[in-house]
Design an enzyme around this catalytic site. Structure first.
Site, PDB file in Angstrom:
ATOM      1  N   GLU A 134       9.064  -4.456  10.403  1.00  0.00           N
ATOM      2  CA  GLU A 134       9.358  -2.707   9.786  1.00  0.00           C
ATOM      3  C   GLU A 134      10.468  -2.042  11.220  1.00  0.00           C
ATOM      4  O   GLU A 134       9.679  -2.129  12.313  1.00  0.00           O
ATOM      5  CB  GLU A 134       8.583  -2.218   8.924  1.00  0.00           C
ATOM      6  CG  GLU A 134       8.965  -0.944   8.875  1.00  0.00           C
ATOM      7  CD  GLU A 134       7.455  -0.001   7.543  1.00  0.00           C
ATOM      8  OE1 GLU A 134       6.596  -1.345   7.717  1.00  0.00           O
ATOM      9  OE2 GLU A 134       7.960   0.817   7.402  1.00  0.00           O
ATOM     10  N   ASP A 188       0.905  -0.951   0.152  1.00  0.00           N
ATOM     11  CA  ASP A 188      -0.005   0.089   0.137  1.00  0.00           C
ATOM     12  C   ASP A 188       1.199   0.896  -0.065  1.00  0.00           C
ATOM     13  O   ASP A 188      -0.015   2.518  -0.202  1.00  0.00           O
ATOM     14  CB  ASP A 188      -0.691  -0.290   1.032  1.00  0.00           C
ATOM     15  CG  ASP A 188      -0.040   0.092   2.202  1.00  0.00           C
ATOM     16  OD1 ASP A 188       0.781  -0.213   2.746  1.00  0.00           O
ATOM     17  OD2 ASP A 188      -1.103   0.110   3.330  1.00  0.00           O
ATOM     18  N   SER A 189       2.359   1.387   0.065  1.00  0.00           N
ATOM     19  CA  SER A 189       2.790   1.660   0.217  1.00  0.00           C
ATOM     20  C   SER A 189       3.106   2.631  -1.603  1.00  0.00           C
ATOM     21  O   SER A 189       3.188   4.038  -1.926  1.00  0.00           O
ATOM     22  CB  SER A 189       4.524   1.959   0.503  1.00  0.00           C
ATOM     23  OG  SER A 189       5.065   0.411  -1.064  1.00  0.00           O
ATOM     24  N   LYS A 236      -1.652  -9.551   2.252  1.00  0.00           N
ATOM     25  CA  LYS A 236      -0.431  -9.019   4.401  1.00  0.00           C
ATOM     26  C   LYS A 236      -1.426  -7.787   4.382  1.00  0.00           C
ATOM     27  O   LYS A 236      -1.991  -6.848   4.460  1.00  0.00           O
ATOM     28  CB  LYS A 236       0.065  -8.580   3.436  1.00  0.00           C
ATOM     29  CG  LYS A 236       1.242  -7.840   4.854  1.00  0.00           C
ATOM     30  CD  LYS A 236       2.839  -7.368   4.487  1.00  0.00           C
ATOM     31  CE  LYS A 236       2.813  -5.736   3.891  1.00  0.00           C
ATOM     32  NZ  LYS A 236       2.728  -4.575   4.665  1.00  0.00           N
ATOM     33  N   ASP A 293      -1.042  -5.932   0.042  1.00  0.00           N
ATOM     34  CA  ASP A 293      -1.299  -5.693   0.676  1.00  0.00           C
ATOM     35  C   ASP A 293      -3.117  -5.218   0.722  1.00  0.00           C
ATOM     36  O   ASP A 293      -3.352  -4.346   0.045  1.00  0.00           O
ATOM     37  CB  ASP A 293      -1.144  -4.540   0.888  1.00  0.00           C
ATOM     38  CG  ASP A 293       0.126  -4.373   1.918  1.00  0.00           C
ATOM     39  OD1 ASP A 293       0.845  -4.690   2.654  1.00  0.00           O
ATOM     40  OD2 ASP A 293       1.136  -2.785   2.050  1.00  0.00           O
ATOM     41  N   GLU A 324      -1.517  -5.105   8.389  1.00  0.00           N
ATOM     42  CA  GLU A 324      -0.512  -5.246   9.775  1.00  0.00           C
ATOM     43  C   GLU A 324      -1.527  -4.934  10.803  1.00  0.00           C
ATOM     44  O   GLU A 324      -2.572  -5.197  11.183  1.00  0.00           O
ATOM     45  CB  GLU A 324      -0.441  -3.364   9.426  1.00  0.00           C
ATOM     46  CG  GLU A 324       0.314  -3.597   7.895  1.00  0.00           C
ATOM     47  CD  GLU A 324       0.418  -1.698   7.777  1.00  0.00           C
ATOM     48  OE1 GLU A 324      -0.058  -0.770   8.578  1.00  0.00           O
ATOM     49  OE2 GLU A 324       1.017  -1.545   7.081  1.00  0.00           O
TER      50      GLU A 324
HETATM   51  O1  KIV Z   1       3.668  -1.249   1.018  1.00  0.00           O
HETATM   52  C1  KIV Z   1       4.567  -1.553   1.098  1.00  0.00           C
HETATM   53  O2  KIV Z   1       5.754  -1.164   1.040  1.00  0.00           O
HETATM   54  C2  KIV Z   1       5.325  -2.045   2.559  1.00  0.00           C
HETATM   55  C3  KIV Z   1       6.516  -2.639   3.181  1.00  0.00           C
HETATM   56  C4  KIV Z   1       7.198  -1.481   3.581  1.00  0.00           C
HETATM   57  C5  KIV Z   1       6.753  -3.280   3.428  1.00  0.00           C
HETATM   58  O3  KIV Z   1       4.299  -2.811   3.644  1.00  0.00           O
END
Ligand code: KIV
Length: 267
Positions: free
Chosen positions: A183, A46-47, A114, A85, A116
């Protein structure tokens, strides 16, 4: 072409101490290059909200936008293991909404999702894994909680936080996560967590003792000059290389050297 890895290979990789390599990817063209690489897993993180859409946090991206990025990456790298994500709050409302969000990412081509944090997520992790959706955990600095963490900063420096993070890692494993991202935590803590788990840890800003590493593609390629925390290694001076190419193109158009005769259609 490296065909990528199967989820069943992960525990053996940990036992054999063969590092797992993950990088973020959000688009078809980059995925096509990564498909030819030795990178094991692609994280459609989600970055994307920050590095692809220019937001100052990961919060604004939606499930639909994430699914769109996952689908593009899948088209570019159909054989790679893709982690998608689940975005902010998409797994916190109800079981059926979480299942719907995970379904969108999996149907778009993700091999796993994924999410969090662990507090309050145990049941949903269990439900997803029992429903055929592998779940990667993510603890330490969890960017979706930036507003409760008070910023993007190293986690687990105080003893009580170290103990909590160790418990959280065990809870992720118990709930059924097949791996976890650690992280921005001190290296000694990442090493202790890695040693206490049977599932692999994948670190970002977590030192060298994790079972694998992940970096954001734009950081690794030197495309983001505003962001250089100490854990990032730039493998390319991407900003300069691209800027030089764009400026050369502008100059060639202006001085008439582009297009050359070989670059024109005759007739
Ligand atoms: O969204 C992302 O890029 C991440 C990484 C920083 C692990 O979760």
């Amino acid at each position: 072409m490296n065909a990528g890895m199967n989820i069943l290979q992960l525990p053996e990789r940990k036992i054999r101490r063969e590092k797992i390599v993950m990088v973020t990817c959000y688009d078809y063209t980059s995925a096509r290059i990564l498909a030819q690489s030795d990178v094991d897993m692609l994280l459609v993180g989600d970055s994307a909200a920050m590095v692809m859409h220019g937001h100052d946090s990961t919060l604004p991206i939606s499930v639909e936008e994430m699914a769109w990025h996952v689908a593009a990456v899948k088209r570019g790298a159909p054989k790679k293991f893709i982690v998608g994500d689940l975005p902010f709050l998409s797994y916190r409302r109800s079981q059926s909404e979480t299942v719907e969000a995970a379904a969108q990412l999996m149907k778009a081509g993700a091999s796993s999702v994924k999410l969090e944090g662990i507090a309050g997520n145990e049941d949903i992790i269990r439900h997803l894994t029992h429903s055929g959706v592998p779940v990667m955990g993510h603890i330490g600095l969890t960017p979706q909680s930036v507003n409760t963490l008070g910023g993007f900063r190293v986690q687990g420096s105080k003893d009580e936080d170290r103990q909590r993070l160790k418990q959280e890692a065990l809870a992720c494993e118990r709930a059924g996560c097949f791996a976890i991202v650690l992280e921005c935590v001190p290296e000694t803590l990442a090493a202790e967590i890695t040693a206490q788990l049977a599932i692999p840890t994948i670190g970002i800003g977590a030192g060298a003792e994790t079972d694998g590493q992940v970096l954001v593609m734009q950081d690794l390629l030197g495309l983001n000059l505003d962001f250089k925390p100490k854990f990032v290694r730039r493998y390319l001076d991407g900003n300069k290389l691209l800027l030089d190419a764009f400026n050369q193109y502008a100059q060639d158009v202006r001085d008439g050297s582009f297009p050359a005769s070989a670059e024109r259609y005759a007739g």
